[in-house]
Write a protein that holds these residues in place. Structure first.
Motif, short mmCIF file in Angstrom:
data_model
loop_
_atom_site.label_atom_id
_atom_site.label_comp_id
_atom_site.label_asym_id
_atom_site.label_seq_id
_atom_site.Cartn_x
_atom_site.Cartn_y
_atom_site.Cartn_z
N ILE A 1 -12.58 -29.34 -65.26
CA ILE A 1 -11.69 -28.19 -65.46
C ILE A 1 -12.27 -26.88 -64.96
O ILE A 1 -11.58 -25.88 -64.92
N ARG A 2 -13.53 -26.93 -64.57
CA ARG A 2 -14.22 -25.72 -64.11
C ARG A 2 -13.57 -25.20 -62.84
O ARG A 2 -13.29 -25.95 -61.92
N PRO B 1 -17.30 -19.43 -67.75
CA PRO B 1 -17.58 -20.66 -66.99
C PRO B 1 -19.07 -21.00 -67.04
O PRO B 1 -19.92 -20.13 -66.92
N ILE B 2 -19.34 -22.27 -67.22
CA ILE B 2 -20.72 -22.76 -67.27
C ILE B 2 -21.12 -23.14 -65.84
O ILE B 2 -20.34 -23.78 -65.13
N PRO B 3 -22.32 -22.77 -65.43
CA PRO B 3 -22.75 -23.12 -64.06
C PRO B 3 -22.64 -24.62 -63.79
O PRO B 3 -23.03 -25.45 -64.61
N ARG B 4 -22.12 -24.93 -62.63
CA ARG B 4 -21.92 -26.31 -62.20
C ARG B 4 -23.22 -27.12 -62.29
O ARG B 4 -23.22 -28.26 -62.77
N LEU B 5 -24.33 -26.55 -61.84
CA LEU B 5 -25.61 -27.25 -61.86
C LEU B 5 -26.00 -27.64 -63.28
O LEU B 5 -26.47 -28.76 -63.53
N PHE B 6 -25.80 -26.75 -64.24
CA PHE B 6 -26.12 -27.05 -65.64
C PHE B 6 -25.29 -28.23 -66.14
O PHE B 6 -25.81 -29.14 -66.80
N ASN C 1 -11.54 -15.68 -68.30
CA ASN C 1 -11.73 -17.09 -67.95
C ASN C 1 -10.37 -17.67 -67.58
O ASN C 1 -9.42 -17.57 -68.33
N PRO C 2 -10.29 -18.30 -66.41
CA PRO C 2 -9.00 -18.79 -65.93
C PRO C 2 -8.51 -20.10 -66.56
O PRO C 2 -7.54 -20.66 -66.09
N LEU C 3 -9.15 -20.59 -67.60
CA LEU C 3 -8.70 -21.84 -68.20
C LEU C 3 -7.33 -21.66 -68.84
O LEU C 3 -7.05 -20.65 -69.47
N SER C 4 -6.48 -22.66 -68.69
CA SER C 4 -5.15 -22.62 -69.29
C SER C 4 -5.27 -22.77 -70.80
O SER C 4 -6.29 -23.22 -71.33
N ALA D 1 -20.92 -29.94 -78.08
CA ALA D 1 -19.91 -29.11 -78.76
C ALA D 1 -19.99 -27.66 -78.28
O ALA D 1 -18.96 -27.03 -77.99
N ILE D 2 -21.20 -27.14 -78.17
CA ILE D 2 -21.40 -25.76 -77.71
C ILE D 2 -20.90 -25.61 -76.27
O ILE D 2 -20.24 -24.62 -75.92
N ILE D 3 -21.20 -26.59 -75.42
CA ILE D 3 -20.73 -26.55 -74.03
C ILE D 3 -19.20 -26.47 -74.00
O ILE D 3 -18.62 -25.67 -73.25
N CYS D 4 -18.55 -27.29 -74.82
CA CYS D 4 -17.08 -27.32 -74.83
C CYS D 4 -16.49 -25.97 -75.25
O CYS D 4 -15.57 -25.47 -74.61
N ILE D 5 -17.02 -25.38 -76.30
CA ILE D 5 -16.44 -24.12 -76.78
C ILE D 5 -16.86 -22.95 -75.89
O ILE D 5 -16.06 -22.05 -75.63
N TYR D 6 -18.09 -22.94 -75.41
CA TYR D 6 -18.57 -21.85 -74.56
C TYR D 6 -17.74 -21.76 -73.28
O TYR D 6 -17.44 -20.66 -72.80
#
Length: 128
Positions: free
Chosen positions: A125-126, A56-61, A5-8, A46-51
């Motif tokens: 941030i995606r 990466p979470i799909p943009r549409l979701f 995952n490319p997040l800093s 909370a789950i979205i933030c940690i996952y």
């Protein structure tokens, strides 16, 4: 191929903090009459933030989640306006008063906005 995952590191730490905050928000809801609903809302955020730290979470979701949170907030907007018209603004920090439904409605409106902004941050941030 290695899927990293490319997040800093800073964004991952921010997501951990957001996850912890939304879990605290979720737990604090359990004493409300409709606590299960609000627990679920905050816990899902909370789950979205940690996952998002791991995959990466799909943009549409993310977009659908934001729309649902903001749509639900709209139902509380008139109560928020009623609160803004009151003189005793510190009542918002007190206990629920059934004669003043605008207090709980305002809390719920603000909570939904906070949750939506948590998900908007994930969209921002995606990568891709």
């Amino acid at each position: 191929m290695n899927h990293i995952n490319p997040l800093s590191k800073q964004k991952k730490i921010t997501n951990i903090i957001l996850c912890i905050l939304f879990i605290i928000f979720a737990i604090l809801q359990l004493n409300d009459p409709d606590g299960i609903l609000w627990f679920a809302i905050y816990f899902i955020v909370a789950i979205i933030c940690i996952y998002n730290n791991f995959k990466p979470i799909p943009r549409l979701f993310l977009v659908v989640t934001i729309v649902v949170l903001l749509a639900y907030a709209i139902f509380h907007f008139s109560l928020f306006i009623d609160y803004l018209k009151t003189e005793n603004k510190e009542e918002i920090f007190g206990e629920m008063v059934y004669e003043k439904p605008y207090l709980e409605g305002t809390r719920e409106f603000i909570g939904l906005l906070i949750a939506a902004f948590g998900v908007i941050y994930q969209l921002k941030i995606r990568k891709n």
